[in-house]
Design a protein around this motif. Sequence first.
Motif, PDB file in Angstrom:
ATOM      1  N   THR A  51       0.847  -1.205   0.000  1.00 48.98           N
ATOM      2  CA  THR A  51       0.000   0.000   0.000  1.00 48.98           C
ATOM      3  C   THR A  51       0.881   1.253   0.000  1.00 48.98           C
ATOM      4  N   LEU A  52       1.912   1.246   0.834  1.00 52.93           N
ATOM      5  CA  LEU A  52       2.807   2.404   0.900  1.00 52.93           C
ATOM      6  C   LEU A  52       3.593   2.578  -0.398  1.00 52.93           C
ATOM      7  N   ARG A  53       3.849   1.470  -1.074  1.00 50.01           N
ATOM      8  CA  ARG A  53       4.558   1.561  -2.368  1.00 50.01           C
ATOM      9  C   ARG A  53       3.644   2.194  -3.419  1.00 50.01           C
ATOM     10  N   PRO A  57       1.894   8.099   0.988  1.00 47.39           N
ATOM     11  CA  PRO A  57       1.234   9.318   1.464  1.00 47.39           C
ATOM     12  C   PRO A  57       2.029  10.589   1.129  1.00 47.39           C
ATOM     13  N   VAL A  58       3.358  10.467   1.042  1.00 45.71           N
ATOM     14  CA  VAL A  58       4.192  11.606   0.626  1.00 45.71           C
ATOM     15  C   VAL A  58       4.701  11.276  -0.782  1.00 45.71           C
ATOM     16  N   PRO A  59       4.043  11.808  -1.821  1.00 44.36           N
ATOM     17  CA  PRO A  59       4.355  11.343  -3.183  1.00 44.36           C
ATOM     18  C   PRO A  59       5.662  11.864  -3.752  1.00 44.36           C
ATOM     19  N   LEU A  62      11.362  16.975  -1.451  1.00 46.79           N
ATOM     20  CA  LEU A  62      12.098  18.120  -1.981  1.00 46.79           C
ATOM     21  C   LEU A  62      13.404  18.281  -1.215  1.00 46.79           C
ATOM     22  N   ARG A  63      14.468  18.578  -1.943  1.00 55.21           N
ATOM     23  CA  ARG A  63      15.751  18.852  -1.302  1.00 55.21           C
ATOM     24  C   ARG A  63      16.407  20.037  -1.990  1.00 55.21           C
ATOM     25  N   LYS A  64      17.232  20.783  -1.213  1.00 57.36           N
ATOM     26  CA  LYS A  64      17.967  21.922  -1.776  1.00 57.36           C
ATOM     27  C   LYS A  64      19.447  21.661  -1.529  1.00 57.36           C
ATOM     28  N   LEU A 123      10.720   4.475  -0.423  1.00 58.22           N
ATOM     29  CA  LEU A 123      10.943   5.819   0.102  1.00 58.22           C
ATOM     30  C   LEU A 123       9.713   6.413   0.788  1.00 58.22           C
ATOM     31  N   ALA A 124       8.739   5.567   1.136  1.00 59.21           N
ATOM     32  CA  ALA A 124       7.506   6.085   1.743  1.00 59.21           C
ATOM     33  C   ALA A 124       7.808   6.895   3.005  1.00 59.21           C
ATOM     34  N   PHE A 125       8.848   6.506   3.738  1.00 63.28           N
ATOM     35  CA  PHE A 125       9.234   7.240   4.944  1.00 63.28           C
ATOM     36  C   PHE A 125      10.541   7.991   4.725  1.00 63.28           C
ATOM     37  N   GLY A 128      17.714   7.894   5.469  1.00 61.90           N
ATOM     38  CA  GLY A 128      18.862   8.694   5.917  1.00 61.90           C
ATOM     39  C   GLY A 128      18.527   9.517   7.161  1.00 61.90           C
ATOM     40  N   PRO A 129      19.403  10.478   7.484  1.00 60.21           N
ATOM     41  CA  PRO A 129      19.252  11.233   8.733  1.00 60.21           C
ATOM     42  C   PRO A 129      17.951  12.027   8.817  1.00 60.21           C
ATOM     43  N   ARG A 130      17.340  12.412   7.686  1.00 60.84           N
ATOM     44  CA  ARG A 130      16.069  13.135   7.716  1.00 60.84           C
ATOM     45  C   ARG A 130      14.886  12.220   7.414  1.00 60.84           C
ATOM     46  N   GLY A 131      15.106  10.915   7.525  1.00 60.02           N
ATOM     47  CA  GLY A 131      13.994   9.983   7.333  1.00 60.02           C
ATOM     48  C   GLY A 131      12.973  10.145   8.448  1.00 60.02           C
ATOM     49  N   CYS A 132      11.792   9.605   8.247  1.00 57.82           N
ATOM     50  CA  CYS A 132      10.685   9.812   9.187  1.00 57.82           C
ATOM     51  C   CYS A 132      10.946   9.143  10.539  1.00 57.82           C
ATOM     52  N   PRO A 133      10.983   9.918  11.622  1.00 55.98           N
ATOM     53  CA  PRO A 133      11.178   9.319  12.946  1.00 55.98           C
ATOM     54  C   PRO A 133       9.912   8.622  13.451  1.00 55.98           C
ATOM     55  N   GLY A 134       8.765   8.875  12.778  1.00 49.27           N
ATOM     56  CA  GLY A 134       7.498   8.265  13.212  1.00 49.27           C
ATOM     57  C   GLY A 134       7.204   6.957  12.502  1.00 49.27           C
ATOM     58  N   ARG A 135       8.181   6.448  11.756  1.00 48.93           N
ATOM     59  CA  ARG A 135       7.975   5.262  10.931  1.00 48.93           C
ATOM     60  C   ARG A 135       7.455   4.063  11.735  1.00 48.93           C
ATOM     61  N   ASN A 136       8.191   3.671  12.764  1.00 50.36           N
ATOM     62  CA  ASN A 136       7.783   2.486  13.533  1.00 50.36           C
ATOM     63  C   ASN A 136       6.462   2.723  14.252  1.00 50.36           C
ATOM     64  N   TYR A 137       6.309   3.946  14.788  1.00 50.01           N
ATOM     65  CA  TYR A 137       5.068   4.272  15.481  1.00 50.01           C
ATOM     66  C   TYR A 137       3.881   4.130  14.524  1.00 50.01           C
ATOM     67  N   SER A 138       4.017   4.689  13.298  1.00 52.68           N
ATOM     68  CA  SER A 138       2.853   4.664  12.405  1.00 52.68           C
ATOM     69  C   SER A 138       2.561   3.247  11.911  1.00 52.68           C
ATOM     70  N   MET A 139       3.593   2.410  11.761  1.00 52.34           N
ATOM     71  CA  MET A 139       3.328   1.017  11.346  1.00 52.34           C
ATOM     72  C   MET A 139       2.581   0.273  12.469  1.00 52.34           C
TER      73      MET A 139
HETATM   74  C1  HEM Z   1       2.114   6.572   7.393  1.00 52.89           C
HETATM   75  C2  HEM Z   1       2.580   7.566   8.168  1.00 52.89           C
HETATM   76  C3  HEM Z   1       3.769   8.430   7.825  1.00 52.89           C
HETATM   77  C4  HEM Z   1       4.430   8.579   6.637  1.00 52.89           C
HETATM   78  C5  HEM Z   1       4.154   7.906   5.284  1.00 52.89           C
HETATM   79  C6  HEM Z   1       5.501   9.526   6.878  1.00 52.89           C
HETATM   80  C7  HEM Z   1       6.415   9.930   5.913  1.00 52.89           C
HETATM   81  C8  HEM Z   1       7.420  10.858   6.124  1.00 52.89           C
HETATM   82  C9  HEM Z   1       8.361  11.293   5.127  1.00 52.89           C
HETATM   83  C10 HEM Z   1       8.400  10.819   3.672  1.00 52.89           C
HETATM   84  C11 HEM Z   1       9.186  12.188   5.700  1.00 52.89           C
HETATM   85  C12 HEM Z   1      10.332  12.931   5.018  1.00 52.89           C
HETATM   86  C13 HEM Z   1       9.791  14.261   4.500  1.00 52.89           C
HETATM   87  C14 HEM Z   1      10.858  15.075   3.800  1.00 52.89           C
HETATM   88  O1  HEM Z   1      12.041  14.843   4.007  1.00 52.89           O
HETATM   89  O2  HEM Z   1      10.487  15.975   3.038  1.00 52.89           O
HETATM   90  C15 HEM Z   1       8.770  12.331   7.082  1.00 52.89           C
HETATM   91  C16 HEM Z   1       9.367  13.167   7.989  1.00 52.89           C
HETATM   92  C17 HEM Z   1       8.962  13.310   9.281  1.00 52.89           C
HETATM   93  N1  HEM Z   1       7.986  12.587   9.932  1.00 52.89           N
HETATM   94 FE1  HEM Z   1       6.768  11.217   9.093  1.00 52.89          FE
HETATM   95  N2  HEM Z   1       5.459   9.930   8.184  1.00 52.89           N
HETATM   96  C18 HEM Z   1       4.425   9.275   8.808  1.00 52.89           C
HETATM   97  C19 HEM Z   1       4.066   9.369  10.132  1.00 52.89           C
HETATM   98  C20 HEM Z   1       4.706  10.146  11.060  1.00 52.89           C
HETATM   99  C21 HEM Z   1       4.364  10.202  12.477  1.00 52.89           C
HETATM  100  C22 HEM Z   1       3.246   9.368  13.110  1.00 52.89           C
HETATM  101  C23 HEM Z   1       5.199  11.093  13.044  1.00 52.89           C
HETATM  102  C24 HEM Z   1       5.290  11.548  14.458  1.00 52.89           C
HETATM  103  C25 HEM Z   1       4.859  10.843  15.483  1.00 52.89           C
HETATM  104  C26 HEM Z   1       6.072  11.606  12.006  1.00 52.89           C
HETATM  105  C27 HEM Z   1       7.053  12.554  12.192  1.00 52.89           C
HETATM  106  C28 HEM Z   1       7.907  13.023  11.224  1.00 52.89           C
HETATM  107  C29 HEM Z   1       8.901  14.088  11.428  1.00 52.89           C
HETATM  108  C30 HEM Z   1       9.149  14.854  12.728  1.00 52.89           C
HETATM  109  C31 HEM Z   1       9.573  14.256  10.217  1.00 52.89           C
HETATM  110  C32 HEM Z   1      10.697  15.253   9.906  1.00 52.89           C
HETATM  111  C33 HEM Z   1      12.039  14.565  10.099  1.00 52.89           C
HETATM  112  C34 HEM Z   1      13.204  15.496   9.717  1.00 52.89           C
HETATM  113  O3  HEM Z   1      13.061  16.349   8.848  1.00 52.89           O
HETATM  114  O4  HEM Z   1      14.294  15.324  10.290  1.00 52.89           O
HETATM  115  N3  HEM Z   1       5.756  11.000  10.825  1.00 52.89           N
HETATM  116  N4  HEM Z   1       7.706  11.509   7.317  1.00 52.89           N
END
Ligand code: HEM
Length: 192
Positions: A51-53, A57-59, A62-64, A123-125, A128-139
Amino acid sequence: MFLLSIYPEWQEKLREEVLRECRDDDGDAPYSNNIQVLGKFKLLSMFLLETLRLYSPVPFLLRKTASDTTLTNIKFRKGTMITIPVMMLHRSKEIWGLDADEFNPMRFENGVLGATNNTLAMLAFSCGPRGCPGRNYSMIEVQTVMMMILRRFSFSLSSQYVHMPRNFISLAPRYGLPLIVRNLLDGEKSDI
Ligand code: HEM
């Protein structure tokens, strides 16, 4: 919910898995509030990855560039905006194989690395260092919610559904997701 509605065989498979893995010690009355049960949901995990593939949710990301940079053979000046088209990469036949556009959770039978040998393909999450920290929580959250829904309800798409995903902050159905829901515990049927 959309994919489980149009692939009822997967809805049934996941419901079977949930009911099987959530039985209590007596072997009946399926129920569990134990987080460890989530580790047993192999099919549900595969389904969520697929589903995530297909509907990340984040299609796109963007990076600079922080300085003059060369990526592969392409030179970028400092300050260049780069769009990473997650949705397109997730449907690339080069990365995922000829069935990249098809719904096939079985591709994740052996995890992401079993589906493609590219470690950065999923790449759904982001990564690298700016990857989603909520990944495990949301799964964990989505598995818990799906577990609760699947064991109580069956659902199918309403004829009013219009397939038009749009990216507004995150990917969502443009006209909502009207479903026909059946309560499996008392057989009641309703539109939501
Ligand atoms: C299915 C659920 C989620 C998806 C698909 C998702 C996806 C992503 C993606 C793709 C990014 C990178 C955005 C970018 O670099 O432009 C991101 C960043 C982030 N996400 Fe999530 N996310 C989800 C849920 C969550 C949850 C539940 C939290 C918090 C509890 C969260 C907190 C964050 C934060 C704080 C960042 C910024 C990290 C940084 O820039 O260092 N996310 N997420």
